[in-house]
Design a protein around this motif. Structure first.
Motif, short mmCIF file in Angstrom:
data_model
loop_
_atom_site.label_atom_id
_atom_site.label_comp_id
_atom_site.label_asym_id
_atom_site.label_seq_id
_atom_site.Cartn_x
_atom_site.Cartn_y
_atom_site.Cartn_z
N LEU A 54 0.83 -1.21 0.00
CA LEU A 54 0.00 0.00 0.00
C LEU A 54 0.86 1.26 0.00
O LEU A 54 0.50 2.27 -0.61
CB LEU A 54 -0.95 0.01 1.21
N SER A 57 1.62 2.16 -3.30
CA SER A 57 0.46 2.64 -4.04
C SER A 57 0.08 4.07 -3.69
O SER A 57 -0.92 4.58 -4.21
CB SER A 57 -0.75 1.72 -3.77
N GLU A 74 -5.99 4.92 2.65
CA GLU A 74 -7.03 4.26 3.45
C GLU A 74 -7.26 5.15 4.67
O GLU A 74 -6.54 6.15 4.85
CB GLU A 74 -6.61 2.83 3.83
N ARG A 104 -5.14 6.32 -4.74
CA ARG A 104 -4.03 5.36 -4.87
C ARG A 104 -3.39 5.51 -6.23
O ARG A 104 -4.07 5.71 -7.24
CB ARG A 104 -4.53 3.93 -4.66
N GLU A 107 -4.33 1.13 -9.43
CA GLU A 107 -5.69 0.63 -9.27
C GLU A 107 -5.67 -0.67 -8.46
O GLU A 107 -4.73 -1.46 -8.58
CB GLU A 107 -6.35 0.36 -10.62
N SER A 108 -6.73 -0.88 -7.66
CA SER A 108 -6.84 -2.14 -6.91
C SER A 108 -7.06 -3.32 -7.85
O SER A 108 -6.66 -4.44 -7.57
CB SER A 108 -7.99 -2.06 -5.91
N TYR A 109 -7.73 -3.05 -8.98
CA TYR A 109 -7.92 -4.07 -10.02
C TYR A 109 -8.18 -3.31 -11.32
O TYR A 109 -8.52 -2.11 -11.29
CB TYR A 109 -9.09 -5.01 -9.68
N CYS A 112 -10.65 -0.18 -11.94
CA CYS A 112 -11.06 0.41 -10.66
C CYS A 112 -10.59 1.87 -10.60
O CYS A 112 -9.46 2.18 -10.99
CB CYS A 112 -10.44 -0.37 -9.51
N ARG A 114 -8.96 5.29 -9.27
CA ARG A 114 -7.84 5.51 -8.33
C ARG A 114 -8.25 6.43 -7.19
O ARG A 114 -7.50 6.61 -6.25
CB ARG A 114 -6.64 6.09 -9.09
N ARG A 281 -16.96 -8.41 -5.73
CA ARG A 281 -15.81 -8.26 -4.84
C ARG A 281 -16.28 -7.94 -3.44
O ARG A 281 -17.46 -7.62 -3.23
CB ARG A 281 -14.90 -7.13 -5.34
#
Length: 385
Positions: A54, A57, A74, A104, A107-109, A112, A114, A281
């Motif tokens: 993280l 990221s 987060e 971020r 991207e988490s996936y 997704c 940012r 998800r």
């Protein structure tokens, strides 16, 4: 616009606000009070306990004094920093909540955004398992209030997984590989790696159970195999949690999955993730993080909490379904027939608004334009004068 960013316009922007408002209303009813933290802080603060992935990221820039600052990725760590610097003298336990954006670099996936919006709670200053039960029940209640009634929550225990890794005495790089293999449920690759690393068959079997099986029977088998006191203490926490959830009547919504490995290093105890059939998800996640606040002030302050991703919730509930709920409120378009009737039209609009009715004051004497708009948005038309 930069990759992974987007504008929000109605009805999508209204759907976001609907979800955020409903969540904050539920959090407030459970005694949680809203806090806000800066979008960017020193990198040293935001990187506490979140893990190297993280940290990589995070968007980072150098401030004019040469110090590195980062944009929050987060919300738990900023709240922990806030509590450690400003709220430790408050009466414990603290119940705090928030709705804030996080950004971020990666991207988490694929696909997704940012920039995501997180809504969550932190229950700080209480170590009991009933605190873990409270935040899980609050998460369920919050999702039910949004109309998501088929939610299932996977529960794991970060302490059990970390203890298994410690007993395996793996190299740092291999520990990360084990975590990834468990996440992918690759028991064949997992067993191969553990044996190559010199682990005994008891450890291999324990990890195999974590990887392949779900339910409370798994933890009894692991304890029987390893006979470890620290492991037994964590197992008793899990059993007590499920007893409390059974007493609440919500046990059927929750299942044990010791293979649940959340990506944040600061978790120390019970962890969890919610799922629903309308989204592919986890809708968010949470867990216990008893050492995070101590990393700021050196004072041990136990805590647990969760965050839900508003972007995911909007998709799970559905923009159209939310628009239908919002459109149940009466809407009226008022048209002053002339400037002589403008004051009268203002008074009529205010009177209706005081009754909770949504009122738009249309351009003077544009009756046809007002009628067309009223038909399009399902509003009543009133001509004053």
């Amino acid at each position: 616009m930069p990759r992974g960013t987007r504008d929000l316009i109605p009805p999508l922007s209204e759907a976001f606000r609907y979800i955020e408002t409903k969540l904050l209303e539920t959090f407030t009813l459970w005694g949680y009070r809203e806090v806000r933290t800066p979008l960017f802080e020193y990198l040293d603060s935001l990187s506490r306990g979140v893990g190297s992935s993280l940290v990589q990221s995070m968007f980072k820039v150098q401030d004019d004094d040469g110090k590195l600052i980062a944009f929050r990725a987060e919300m738990t760590t900023p709240v922990a920093r806030l509590v450690s610097s400003k709220m430790l003298k408050e009466a414990m336990p603290l119940r705090l909540c928030y709705v804030n954006n996080v950004v971020r670099f990666k991207e988490s996936y694929p696909g997704c955004p940012r920039e995501l919006w997180q809504a969550g709670v932190e229950l700080i200053g209480y170590r009991g398992v009933d605190a873990d039960a409270e935040v899980i029940l609050l998460m369920l209640s919050s999702l039910n209030e949004l109309g998501l009634n088929d939610v299932k929550i996977d529960v794991g225990h970060a302490g059990i997984f970390k203890r298994l890794l410690a007993l395996a005495k793996l190299k740092e790089g291999d520990a990360e590989k084990v975590k990834n293999l468990v996440s992918m449920r690759d028991s064949t690759g997992l067993k191969s790696l553990l044996r190559r690393s010199g682990c005994g068959e008891d450890i291999v079997r324990a990890f195999e159970l974590v990887c392949e099986l779900r339910g409370l029977k798994v933890i009894d088998e692991i304890v029987n195999i390893l006979s470890d006191e620290e492991l037994l203490k964590h197992v008793e926490e899990v059993k007590l949690l499920f007893k409390l959830l059974e007493k609440s009547g919500f046990q059927s919504y929750v299942s044990l999955d010791l293979g649940l490995v959340r990506g944040l290093d600061y978790y120390t105890g019970i962890i969890f993730e919610p799922y629903t059939s309308t989204f592919g998800r986890a809708l968010g996640g949470g867990g216990r993080y008893d050492d995070l606040i101590a990393s700021f002030v050196g004072v041990e302050v136990p805590a647990t909490g969760f965050a839900l991703i508003v972007d995911y919730l909007v998709e799970a509930v559905g923009v159209e379904a939310i628009a239908q709920r919002l459109n149940k409120r009466r809407r009226v378009i008022i048209v002053p027939a002339s400037y002589e009737h403008y004051q009268e039209a203002l008074a009529r609009a205010q009177s209706l608004r005081s009754q909770g009715i949504i009122v738009e004051l249309h351009s003077v004497n544009d009756i046809e334009g007002a009628r067309a708009k009223a038909e399009k948005i399902g509003a009543l038309l009133e001509v004053v004068g």
